[in-house]
Structure formats: structure tokens, C-alpha cells
Design a protein around this motif. Structure first.
Motif, PDB file in Angstrom:
ATOM      1  N   ILE A 193      34.520   8.985   2.119  1.00  0.00           N
ATOM      2  CA  ILE A 193      33.821   7.937   1.830  1.00  0.00           C
ATOM      3  C   ILE A 193      33.444   6.655   2.611  1.00  0.00           C
ATOM      4  N   ASN A 194      32.553   6.001   2.601  1.00  0.00           N
ATOM      5  CA  ASN A 194      32.459   4.884   3.286  1.00  0.00           C
ATOM      6  C   ASN A 194      33.472   3.982   3.192  1.00  0.00           C
ATOM      7  N   GLN A 195      34.530   3.790   4.295  1.00  0.00           N
ATOM      8  CA  GLN A 195      35.485   2.633   3.707  1.00  0.00           C
ATOM      9  C   GLN A 195      35.075   1.310   3.705  1.00  0.00           C
ATOM     10  N   ALA A 196      33.807   0.603   4.404  1.00  0.00           N
ATOM     11  CA  ALA A 196      33.226  -0.360   4.142  1.00  0.00           C
ATOM     12  C   ALA A 196      32.860  -0.531   2.857  1.00  0.00           C
ATOM     13  N   GLY A 197      32.095   0.520   2.191  1.00  0.00           N
ATOM     14  CA  GLY A 197      31.862   0.642   0.865  1.00  0.00           C
ATOM     15  C   GLY A 197      32.927   0.454  -0.179  1.00  0.00           C
ATOM     16  N   PHE A 198      33.912   1.268   0.086  1.00  0.00           N
ATOM     17  CA  PHE A 198      35.111   1.150  -0.769  1.00  0.00           C
ATOM     18  C   PHE A 198      35.694  -0.039  -0.859  1.00  0.00           C
ATOM     19  N   ALA A 199      35.730  -0.962   0.155  1.00  0.00           N
ATOM     20  CA  ALA A 199      36.366  -2.270   0.318  1.00  0.00           C
ATOM     21  C   ALA A 199      35.453  -3.346  -0.432  1.00  0.00           C
ATOM     22  N   ILE A 200      34.194  -3.020  -0.545  1.00  0.00           N
ATOM     23  CA  ILE A 200      33.508  -3.862  -1.228  1.00  0.00           C
ATOM     24  C   ILE A 200      33.343  -3.722  -2.703  1.00  0.00           C
ATOM     25  N   HIS A 201      32.872  -2.274  -2.914  1.00  0.00           N
ATOM     26  CA  HIS A 201      32.910  -1.901  -4.466  1.00  0.00           C
ATOM     27  C   HIS A 201      33.911  -2.015  -5.481  1.00  0.00           C
ATOM     28  N   SER A 202      35.088  -1.428  -4.882  1.00  0.00           N
ATOM     29  CA  SER A 202      36.314  -1.482  -5.585  1.00  0.00           C
ATOM     30  C   SER A 202      36.614  -3.096  -5.795  1.00  0.00           C
ATOM     31  N   GLU A 203      36.486  -3.940  -5.124  1.00  0.00           N
ATOM     32  CA  GLU A 203      36.646  -5.503  -5.643  1.00  0.00           C
ATOM     33  C   GLU A 203      35.551  -5.904  -6.520  1.00  0.00           C
ATOM     34  N   LEU A 204      34.401  -5.483  -6.356  1.00  0.00           N
ATOM     35  CA  LEU A 204      33.260  -6.068  -7.019  1.00  0.00           C
ATOM     36  C   LEU A 204      33.577  -5.481  -8.640  1.00  0.00           C
ATOM     37  N   HIS A 205      34.112  -4.231  -8.658  1.00  0.00           N
ATOM     38  CA  HIS A 205      34.338  -3.819  -9.940  1.00  0.00           C
ATOM     39  C   HIS A 205      35.576  -3.970 -10.638  1.00  0.00           C
ATOM     40  N   LYS A 206      36.575  -4.447  -9.760  1.00  0.00           N
ATOM     41  CA  LYS A 206      37.661  -5.187 -10.443  1.00  0.00           C
ATOM     42  C   LYS A 206      37.449  -6.588 -10.801  1.00  0.00           C
ATOM     43  N   ALA A 207      36.588  -7.432 -10.171  1.00  0.00           N
ATOM     44  CA  ALA A 207      36.216  -8.688 -10.510  1.00  0.00           C
ATOM     45  C   ALA A 207      35.297  -8.660 -11.661  1.00  0.00           C
ATOM     46  N   ARG A 208      34.620  -7.686 -11.775  1.00  0.00           N
ATOM     47  CA  ARG A 208      33.584  -7.895 -12.874  1.00  0.00           C
ATOM     48  C   ARG A 208      33.481  -6.716 -13.796  1.00  0.00           C
ATOM     49  N   PRO A 209      34.140  -6.785 -14.946  1.00  0.00           N
ATOM     50  CA  PRO A 209      34.127  -5.587 -15.655  1.00  0.00           C
ATOM     51  C   PRO A 209      32.663  -5.377 -16.280  1.00  0.00           C
ATOM     52  N   ASP A 210      31.944  -6.210 -16.315  1.00  0.00           N
ATOM     53  CA  ASP A 210      30.740  -5.952 -16.917  1.00  0.00           C
ATOM     54  C   ASP A 210      29.700  -5.433 -15.872  1.00  0.00           C
ATOM     55  N   VAL A 211      29.940  -5.175 -14.783  1.00  0.00           N
ATOM     56  CA  VAL A 211      29.244  -4.353 -13.923  1.00  0.00           C
ATOM     57  C   VAL A 211      29.567  -3.078 -13.743  1.00  0.00           C
ATOM     58  N   ILE A 212      28.349  -2.164 -13.955  1.00  0.00           N
ATOM     59  CA  ILE A 212      28.822  -0.721 -14.237  1.00  0.00           C
ATOM     60  C   ILE A 212      28.227  -0.108 -12.720  1.00  0.00           C
ATOM     61  N   ALA A 213      27.170  -0.709 -11.902  1.00  0.00           N
ATOM     62  CA  ALA A 213      26.954  -0.200 -10.511  1.00  0.00           C
ATOM     63  C   ALA A 213      26.845  -1.463  -9.741  1.00  0.00           C
ATOM     64  N   ALA A 214      26.733  -1.385  -8.593  1.00  0.00           N
ATOM     65  CA  ALA A 214      26.488  -1.938  -7.395  1.00  0.00           C
ATOM     66  C   ALA A 214      25.819  -1.437  -6.164  1.00  0.00           C
ATOM     67  N   ALA A 215      24.888  -2.064  -5.779  1.00  0.00           N
ATOM     68  CA  ALA A 215      24.054  -1.261  -4.695  1.00  0.00           C
ATOM     69  C   ALA A 215      24.015  -2.130  -3.321  1.00  0.00           C
ATOM     70  N   HIS A 216      24.113  -1.447  -2.255  1.00  0.00           N
ATOM     71  CA  HIS A 216      24.119  -2.380  -0.955  1.00  0.00           C
ATOM     72  C   HIS A 216      23.300  -1.484   0.188  1.00  0.00           C
ATOM     73  N   SER A 217      22.721  -1.867   0.925  1.00  0.00           N
ATOM     74  CA  SER A 217      22.419  -1.112   2.233  1.00  0.00           C
ATOM     75  C   SER A 217      21.859  -2.058   3.338  1.00  0.00           C
TER      76      SER A 217
END
Length: 259
Positions: A96-120
């Protein structure tokens, strides 16, 4: 002074499907694969940059993400990778994209209401991010983000460690989008549908403001009307309805994404 006609907010009725865990997992994965195809279709792909994630419906400390390597336009449901918040790949045959993991894992931890995140690294979001400014309410569409997006001002290179992801999550706060200065844009949602559709709208909004500012002096929408318009575009899952036509088109044109 313009007079605001106080009409009832426009909302589409939405029937929430009742699904088992397995059905909901497949539902999210199908939307996720479609999201990658939609990004490719709209030219949001750039080499290996970009990522969309979907939280697993059973294990909330795990999320599905596209693999590193395949073109967004070739990603299928069967290609998706399941990763936990510690970076362990639990299902999938690709890295997997390590930069993507570093961003998305923290977003999902911080925001239980967030099901999905998108970035490009889509071109207009990236260009707008270089200005280091929030978007102005210059159109009905841009009001979707009025008082509901943030600016992350610190660019320190490729995001490879969780501390940078934590700072992005703090900057996002409880909002639906964040502009990553000198980097691009990122949207979140209570479904893959809303995260992807919101990204499409935000990229278009960045393009619109860049064009308008290049053409002349912008006349923004006033605060009261902008806030009122923003409040009209609410609901259980803001932005999700915009995903329907995008999904229908991509599945009809590229049904192999469901494999």
C-alpha cells in the motif's frame, strides 16, 4: 440588500438499506473500487499519488484501500487491501501507499464518524492549495464547503510518519474537507459515496475559483446567504447523492471493477 426567501431546505428522501456485515463490507468495497475508477476517469490520477479509504464495517480499526502499483483505472474489488491502524496488511496481495496509510490511519482514528476519506494530486486542487487560502463562497457549489473546510499550512515533504497524519487530522477537525497547502485537497464522509462525490465537487470548486480570479474581480456571496445555502445542503450523509450518477456511469461502462 438582497432578501433571503426562507424556503424549506431541499432534501432527497433516502432509504437506508439494511445489510448484514458481509453485505455492507461488499457494498463499501464496490463503492471504493468505483471511486478509484471515477478518479481515473476524471484525470485525478497522477502516477502513484492519491488514495481513497473505506473503514471496515466490522473491525473499526481496519480500513480498505487501493493497492500501490495498479493504475486507478484498473483497480477492482478483488485488488483492494485491508490494513489495520498499525500498518499490518491483513488481506490483499499488494503493498500500500505508505503516505496514504500515514494520513488515513490517523484520520480514521481521530474521526469515528468518518467511513471514507479521499485524496489525490488532481491539478486544480493542487494549484489552489499553493495559494494557502480557504475557498470563497462564489457559487452555489462552493457553499457546500462554506465554514466546513480547513487549511493545513505546513508542508514538510511526503507524509511518511503518523505524526504528520495526526497534524492533518487535527487541522481537519470536525469538517468535511481540508486543503493541504502545497499538496492538494482531501475530503471525508460518512460513506465512500460522500467522500468521493465531495472530492469531485471540491476539485471543481477549486477550478472555478482559479478561473474566476484569473478573469477579474470576484463578487463573493454574502455571509448570511452563503451560510443559509450551506445549511440547505445538509442531511444524514451530505454529498452522498452526488455519487449516484457517477457510480451508475462507471459500472455501466466498466463492469469489471466489481470483480
Amino acid at each position: 440588500m438582497n432578501q433571503i426567501v426562507r424556503s424549506k431546505a431541499f432534501r432527497l428522501a433516502r432509504e437506508e438499506a439494511s445489510r448484514s456485515i458481509e453485505e455492507e463490507r461488499l457494498h463499501r468495497k464496490q463503492r471504493l473500487a468505483a471511486g478509484y475508477r471515477i478518479f481515473a476517469q476524471r484525470g485525478y490520477d497522477l502516477s502513484l499519488a492519491g488514495h481513497i479509504s473505506a473503514r471496515d464495517p466490522e473491525h473499526h480499526d481496519r480500513f480498505w484501500v487501493g493497492p500501490l502499483g495498479p493504475w486507478f483505472g484498473h483497480i477492482k474489488v478483488s485488488n483492494l487491501v485491508l490494513v489495520d491502524h498499525n500498518g499490518n496488511i491483513l488481506q490483499g496481495d499488494y503493498p500500500i501507499n505508505q503516505a496514504g496509510f500515514a494520513i488515513h490511519s490517523e484520520l480514521h482514528k481521530a474521526r469515528p464518524d468518518v467511513i471514507a476519506a479521499a485524496h489525490s494530486h488532481s491539478i486544480y486542487g493542487k494549484a489552489w492549495s499553493a495559494l494557502g487560502r480557504l475557498l470563497d463562497p462564489i457559487s452555489q457549489d462552493s457553499c457546500f464547503f462554506y465554514e466546513n473546510h480547513a487549511l493545513f499550512e505546513t508542508f514538510s515533504g511526503i507524509v511518511l510518519d503518523s505524526s504528520e497524519g495526526e497534524r492533518i487530522a487535527r487541522a481537519l477537525g470536525d469538517k468535511r474537507a481540508v486543503i493541504l497547502q502545497n499538496h492538494g485537497i482531501l475530503t471525508v464522509g460518512k460513506s465512500v459515496d460522500s467522500a468521493v462525490a465531495s472530492y469531485v465537487v471540491m476539485e471543481n470548486t477549486c477550478q472555478t475559483q482559479l478561473l474566476a480570479e484569473a478573469a477579474g474581480t470576484i463578487k463573493p456571496i454574502g455571509h448570511e446567504v452563503a451560510r443559509y445555502t450551506a445549511n440547505q445542503m445538509t442531511g444524514a450523509d451530505p454529498g452522498a447523492f452526488g455519487f449516484g450518477p457517477l457510480y451508475a456511469r462507471i459500472v455501466a461502462e466498466q463492469p469489471d471493477l466489481l470483480d
